[in-house]
Write a protein that holds these residues in place. Structure first.
Motif, PDB file in Angstrom:
ATOM      1  N   ALA A   1       1.157  -1.180  -0.144  1.00  0.00           N
ATOM      2  CA  ALA A   1      -0.085  -0.099   0.690  1.00  0.00           C
ATOM      3  C   ALA A   1       0.810   1.034   0.069  1.00  0.00           C
ATOM      4  N   VAL A   2       0.926   2.520  -1.288  1.00  0.00           N
ATOM      5  CA  VAL A   2       1.299   3.742  -0.672  1.00  0.00           C
ATOM      6  C   VAL A   2      -0.154   4.327  -0.340  1.00  0.00           C
ATOM      7  N   ASN A   3       0.702   5.358   0.707  1.00  0.00           N
ATOM      8  CA  ASN A   3      -0.512   6.334   0.740  1.00  0.00           C
ATOM      9  C   ASN A   3      -1.458   5.190   1.281  1.00  0.00           C
TER      10      ASN A   3
ATOM     11  N   GLY B   1       3.907   0.509 -12.879  1.00  0.00           N
ATOM     12  CA  GLY B   1       3.346   1.811 -13.044  1.00  0.00           C
ATOM     13  C   GLY B   1       2.922   3.079 -11.612  1.00  0.00           C
ATOM     14  N   VAL B   2       3.661   2.154 -10.628  1.00  0.00           N
ATOM     15  CA  VAL B   2       3.484   3.634  -9.345  1.00  0.00           C
ATOM     16  C   VAL B   2       5.206   3.776  -9.159  1.00  0.00           C
ATOM     17  N   THR B   3       4.781   5.786  -9.135  1.00  0.00           N
ATOM     18  CA  THR B   3       6.331   5.696  -8.762  1.00  0.00           C
ATOM     19  C   THR B   3       6.306   6.421  -7.350  1.00  0.00           C
ATOM     20  N   LEU B   4       7.406   6.192  -6.684  1.00  0.00           N
ATOM     21  CA  LEU B   4       7.034   7.003  -5.330  1.00  0.00           C
ATOM     22  C   LEU B   4       8.044   8.233  -5.047  1.00  0.00           C
ATOM     23  N   ALA B   5       7.531   8.618  -4.296  1.00  0.00           N
ATOM     24  CA  ALA B   5       8.093   9.952  -3.765  1.00  0.00           C
ATOM     25  C   ALA B   5       8.404  10.874  -3.150  1.00  0.00           C
ATOM     26  N   SER B   6       9.443  11.814  -2.631  1.00  0.00           N
ATOM     27  CA  SER B   6       9.763  12.196  -0.881  1.00  0.00           C
ATOM     28  C   SER B   6       8.525  12.297   0.622  1.00  0.00           C
ATOM     29  N   GLY B   7       8.627  11.746   0.982  1.00  0.00           N
ATOM     30  CA  GLY B   7       7.976  12.108   1.667  1.00  0.00           C
ATOM     31  C   GLY B   7       6.377  10.577   1.749  1.00  0.00           C
ATOM     32  N   ASP B   8       6.151   9.683   1.252  1.00  0.00           N
ATOM     33  CA  ASP B   8       5.343   8.987   0.375  1.00  0.00           C
ATOM     34  C   ASP B   8       5.544   8.052   1.784  1.00  0.00           C
ATOM     35  N   ARG B   9       4.421   7.156   2.538  1.00  0.00           N
ATOM     36  CA  ARG B   9       4.024   6.272   3.041  1.00  0.00           C
ATOM     37  C   ARG B   9       3.533   4.754   2.454  1.00  0.00           C
ATOM     38  N   LEU B  10       5.173   4.164   2.532  1.00  0.00           N
ATOM     39  CA  LEU B  10       4.892   2.664   2.171  1.00  0.00           C
ATOM     40  C   LEU B  10       4.656   1.329   2.951  1.00  0.00           C
ATOM     41  N   GLU B  11       3.918   0.529   2.808  1.00  0.00           N
ATOM     42  CA  GLU B  11       2.979  -0.347   4.198  1.00  0.00           C
ATOM     43  C   GLU B  11       3.726  -1.828   3.276  1.00  0.00           C
ATOM     44  N   ILE B  12       4.460  -2.626   3.681  1.00  0.00           N
ATOM     45  CA  ILE B  12       4.760  -4.127   2.581  1.00  0.00           C
ATOM     46  C   ILE B  12       3.952  -4.995   3.555  1.00  0.00           C
ATOM     47  N   VAL B  13       3.494  -6.506   3.415  1.00  0.00           N
ATOM     48  CA  VAL B  13       2.478  -6.840   4.381  1.00  0.00           C
ATOM     49  C   VAL B  13       3.396  -8.242   4.137  1.00  0.00           C
ATOM     50  N   ALA B  14       3.718  -9.282   4.454  1.00  0.00           N
ATOM     51  CA  ALA B  14       4.527 -10.253   3.608  1.00  0.00           C
ATOM     52  C   ALA B  14       3.325 -11.533   4.425  1.00  0.00           C
ATOM     53  N   PRO B  15       3.011 -12.472   4.382  1.00  0.00           N
ATOM     54  CA  PRO B  15       2.123 -13.889   4.423  1.00  0.00           C
ATOM     55  C   PRO B  15       3.260 -14.188   5.988  1.00  0.00           C
ATOM     56  N   ARG B  16       2.899 -14.613   6.850  1.00  0.00           N
ATOM     57  CA  ARG B  16       2.883 -15.723   7.549  1.00  0.00           C
ATOM     58  C   ARG B  16       2.696 -17.018   7.616  1.00  0.00           C
ATOM     59  N   GLN B  17       2.638 -18.264   7.876  1.00  0.00           N
ATOM     60  CA  GLN B  17       2.422 -19.307   8.119  1.00  0.00           C
ATOM     61  C   GLN B  17       2.328 -19.340   9.647  1.00  0.00           C
ATOM     62  N   GLY B  18       1.768 -20.850  10.688  1.00  0.00           N
ATOM     63  CA  GLY B  18       0.808 -20.485  11.743  1.00  0.00           C
ATOM     64  C   GLY B  18       0.336 -20.079  12.133  1.00  0.00           C
ATOM     65  N   GLY B  19      -0.350 -20.538  13.969  1.00  0.00           N
ATOM     66  CA  GLY B  19      -1.134 -20.269  13.753  1.00  0.00           C
ATOM     67  C   GLY B  19      -1.493 -20.171  15.723  1.00  0.00           C
TER      68      GLY B  19
END
Length: 65
Positions: free
Chosen positions: A34-36, A47-65
């Motif tokens: 997710a960006v901003n 097609g997404v170019t980031l700019a200074s000050g942007d907020r990037l969220e990166i979520v990776a799946p995890r196994q387990g429970g």
């Protein structure tokens, strides 16, 4: 440029979202992005170019429970 990645400040050289993911060590990993606070599908990342000050969220799946 300075952006925020998962709530932490980061200084990156790349500009496009796929390049940023590679620079941060995610390579071609299956992650959600997710960006901003707007979800970016994997198919649209090129097609997404980031700019200074942007907020990037990166979520990776995890196994387990």
């Amino acid at each position: 440029m300075k952006i925020t990645v998962n709530g932490n400040p980061a200084d990156i050289q790349a500009a496009t979202l796929p390049e940023v993911l590679r620079e941060l060590g995610y390579g071609d990993a299956k992650v959600a992005t997710a960006v901003n606070e707007s979800f970016v599908p994997a198919a649209a990342r090129a097609g997404v170019t980031l700019a200074s000050g942007d907020r990037l969220e990166i979520v990776a799946p995890r196994q387990g429970g």
